[in-house]
Design a protein around this motif. Structure first.
Motif, PDB file in Angstrom:
ATOM      1  N   ARG A   7       1.544   4.943  67.110  1.00 42.89           N
ATOM      2  CA  ARG A   7       2.309   5.689  66.391  1.00 42.89           C
ATOM      3  C   ARG A   7       3.686   5.186  65.869  1.00 42.89           C
ATOM      4  NH1 ARG A   7       0.518  10.970  67.420  1.00 42.89           N
ATOM      5  NH2 ARG A   7      -0.757  11.400  69.372  1.00 42.89           N
ATOM      6  N   GLY A   8       4.145   4.226  66.452  1.00 45.09           N
ATOM      7  CA  GLY A   8       5.305   3.242  66.222  1.00 45.09           C
ATOM      8  C   GLY A   8       5.146   2.570  64.664  1.00 45.09           C
ATOM      9  N   LEU A   9       3.766   2.199  64.651  1.00 41.61           N
ATOM     10  CA  LEU A   9       3.547   1.298  63.540  1.00 41.61           C
ATOM     11  C   LEU A   9       3.406   2.413  62.547  1.00 41.61           C
ATOM     12  CD1 LEU A   9       2.420  -1.275  62.064  1.00 41.61           C
ATOM     13  CD2 LEU A   9       0.260  -0.942  62.899  1.00 41.61           C
ATOM     14  N   LEU A  10       2.897   3.498  62.732  1.00 45.86           N
ATOM     15  CA  LEU A  10       2.758   4.299  61.549  1.00 45.86           C
ATOM     16  C   LEU A  10       3.729   5.137  61.160  1.00 45.86           C
ATOM     17  CD1 LEU A  10      -0.493   6.233  62.960  1.00 45.86           C
ATOM     18  CD2 LEU A  10      -0.404   4.918  60.780  1.00 45.86           C
ATOM     19  N   ARG A  11       5.059   4.852  62.023  1.00 46.33           N
ATOM     20  CA  ARG A  11       6.478   5.471  61.481  1.00 46.33           C
ATOM     21  C   ARG A  11       7.075   4.467  60.730  1.00 46.33           C
ATOM     22  NH1 ARG A  11       6.859   7.313  67.161  1.00 46.33           N
ATOM     23  NH2 ARG A  11       6.018   9.397  67.262  1.00 46.33           N
ATOM     24  N   ARG A  13       8.661   2.453  57.631  1.00 47.98           N
ATOM     25  CA  ARG A  13       8.734   2.771  56.317  1.00 47.98           C
ATOM     26  C   ARG A  13       7.884   2.113  55.414  1.00 47.98           C
ATOM     27  NH1 ARG A  13      14.826   0.899  55.638  1.00 47.98           N
ATOM     28  NH2 ARG A  13      14.497  -1.062  56.466  1.00 47.98           N
ATOM     29  N   GLU A  14       7.401   0.959  55.710  1.00 45.94           N
ATOM     30  CA  GLU A  14       6.429   0.003  54.857  1.00 45.94           C
ATOM     31  C   GLU A  14       5.207   0.675  54.793  1.00 45.94           C
ATOM     32  OE1 GLU A  14       7.790  -1.051  57.569  1.00 45.94           O
ATOM     33  OE2 GLU A  14       9.313  -2.751  57.003  1.00 45.94           O
ATOM     34  N   ILE A  15       4.742   1.800  55.608  1.00 50.38           N
ATOM     35  CA  ILE A  15       3.623   2.211  55.693  1.00 50.38           C
ATOM     36  C   ILE A  15       3.682   3.524  54.966  1.00 50.38           C
ATOM     37  CG2 ILE A  15       1.664   3.492  57.096  1.00 50.38           C
ATOM     38  CD1 ILE A  15       2.138   0.156  57.423  1.00 50.38           C
ATOM     39  N   TRP A  16       3.301   3.443  53.748  1.00 50.34           N
ATOM     40  CA  TRP A  16       3.220   4.504  52.896  1.00 50.34           C
ATOM     41  C   TRP A  16       1.954   5.700  53.026  1.00 50.34           C
ATOM     42  CZ3 TRP A  16      -0.511   4.773  49.519  1.00 50.34           C
ATOM     43  CH2 TRP A  16      -1.309   3.594  48.983  1.00 50.34           C
ATOM     44  N   ALA A  17       0.760   4.909  53.657  1.00 50.10           N
ATOM     45  CA  ALA A  17      -0.289   6.104  53.731  1.00 50.10           C
ATOM     46  C   ALA A  17      -0.814   5.590  54.835  1.00 50.10           C
ATOM     47  CB  ALA A  17      -1.222   5.932  52.575  1.00 50.10           C
ATOM     48  N   GLY A  18      -0.954   6.517  55.987  1.00 52.72           N
ATOM     49  CA  GLY A  18      -1.451   6.223  57.261  1.00 52.72           C
ATOM     50  C   GLY A  18      -1.809   7.637  58.002  1.00 52.72           C
ATOM     51  N   ALA A  19      -2.846   7.164  59.101  1.00 53.39           N
ATOM     52  CA  ALA A  19      -3.136   8.254  59.820  1.00 53.39           C
ATOM     53  C   ALA A  19      -3.276   7.814  61.349  1.00 53.39           C
ATOM     54  CB  ALA A  19      -4.539   9.149  59.468  1.00 53.39           C
ATOM     55  N   TYR A  20      -3.020   8.562  62.160  1.00 54.56           N
ATOM     56  CA  TYR A  20      -3.310   8.309  63.459  1.00 54.56           C
ATOM     57  C   TYR A  20      -4.595   8.669  63.969  1.00 54.56           C
ATOM     58  CZ  TYR A  20      -2.721   8.513  68.797  1.00 54.56           C
ATOM     59  OH  TYR A  20      -2.856   8.150  69.919  1.00 54.56           O
ATOM     60  N   VAL A  21      -5.237   7.687  64.741  1.00 58.88           N
ATOM     61  CA  VAL A  21      -6.714   7.937  65.327  1.00 58.88           C
ATOM     62  C   VAL A  21      -6.727   8.314  66.706  1.00 58.88           C
ATOM     63  CG1 VAL A  21      -8.707   6.518  65.821  1.00 58.88           C
ATOM     64  CG2 VAL A  21      -7.386   5.932  63.725  1.00 58.88           C
ATOM     65  N   TYR A  22      -7.173   9.448  66.932  1.00 54.37           N
ATOM     66  CA  TYR A  22      -6.773  10.068  68.258  1.00 54.37           C
ATOM     67  C   TYR A  22      -7.509   9.322  69.418  1.00 54.37           C
ATOM     68  CZ  TYR A  22      -4.600  13.615  65.374  1.00 54.37           C
ATOM     69  OH  TYR A  22      -3.708  14.222  64.682  1.00 54.37           O
ATOM     70  N   SER A  23      -9.069   9.251  69.284  1.00 55.06           N
ATOM     71  CA  SER A  23      -9.872   8.604  70.478  1.00 55.06           C
ATOM     72  C   SER A  23      -9.601   7.115  70.514  1.00 55.06           C
ATOM     73  CB  SER A  23     -11.057   8.894  70.133  1.00 55.06           C
ATOM     74  OG  SER A  23     -11.953   8.529  71.280  1.00 55.06           O
TER      75      SER A  23
END
Length: 112
Positions: A7-11, A13-23
């Motif tokens: 989640r930290g990586l996805l937050r 600002r360089e990441i403009w398109a991302g999604a958390y993978v749950y499993s």
């Protein structure tokens, strides 16, 4: 698009398109991503290192890039047209083929 369980990586600002993978289980991750995003499926056509297109490769043309055991055991190869990485259907391929075939069967029509 970055897919991650971090989640930290996805937050960042360089990441403009991302999604958390749950499993944390690969087969569940695949089902989740295919169900949420419905990407077009084209198995075994892209390089896992750079996403370049894979093309059939002559064994003799790629032999200098192969370990001796691989040269002895396999005859069919593909090579990335962008980074030149070489692929073959190794010992794990049967298991991966089953996972991919199941995904294509379940999500192939929805993703097309």
């Amino acid at each position: 698009v970055l897919l991650s369980r971090d989640r930290g990586l996805l937050r960042r600002r360089e990441i403009w398109a991302g999604a958390y993978v749950y499993s944390d289980r690969p087969q569940e991750q695949l089902r989740d991503i295919l169900g949420r995003f419905a990407p077009a499926l084209a198995p075994w056509t892209r390089c896992t290192a750079c996403n370049g297109t894979l093309a059939d490769a002559d064994k003799h043309a790629v032999s200098d890039r192969l370990e001796h055991g691989t040269q002895q055991a396999y005859d069919v190869f593909a090579q990335c047209t962008a980074c030149a990485r070489v692929y073959w259907r190794g010992a794990h391929h049967g298991h991966l083929e089953t996972i991919v075939a199941d995904a294509v069967r379940e999500f192939g029509d929805a993703a097309a």
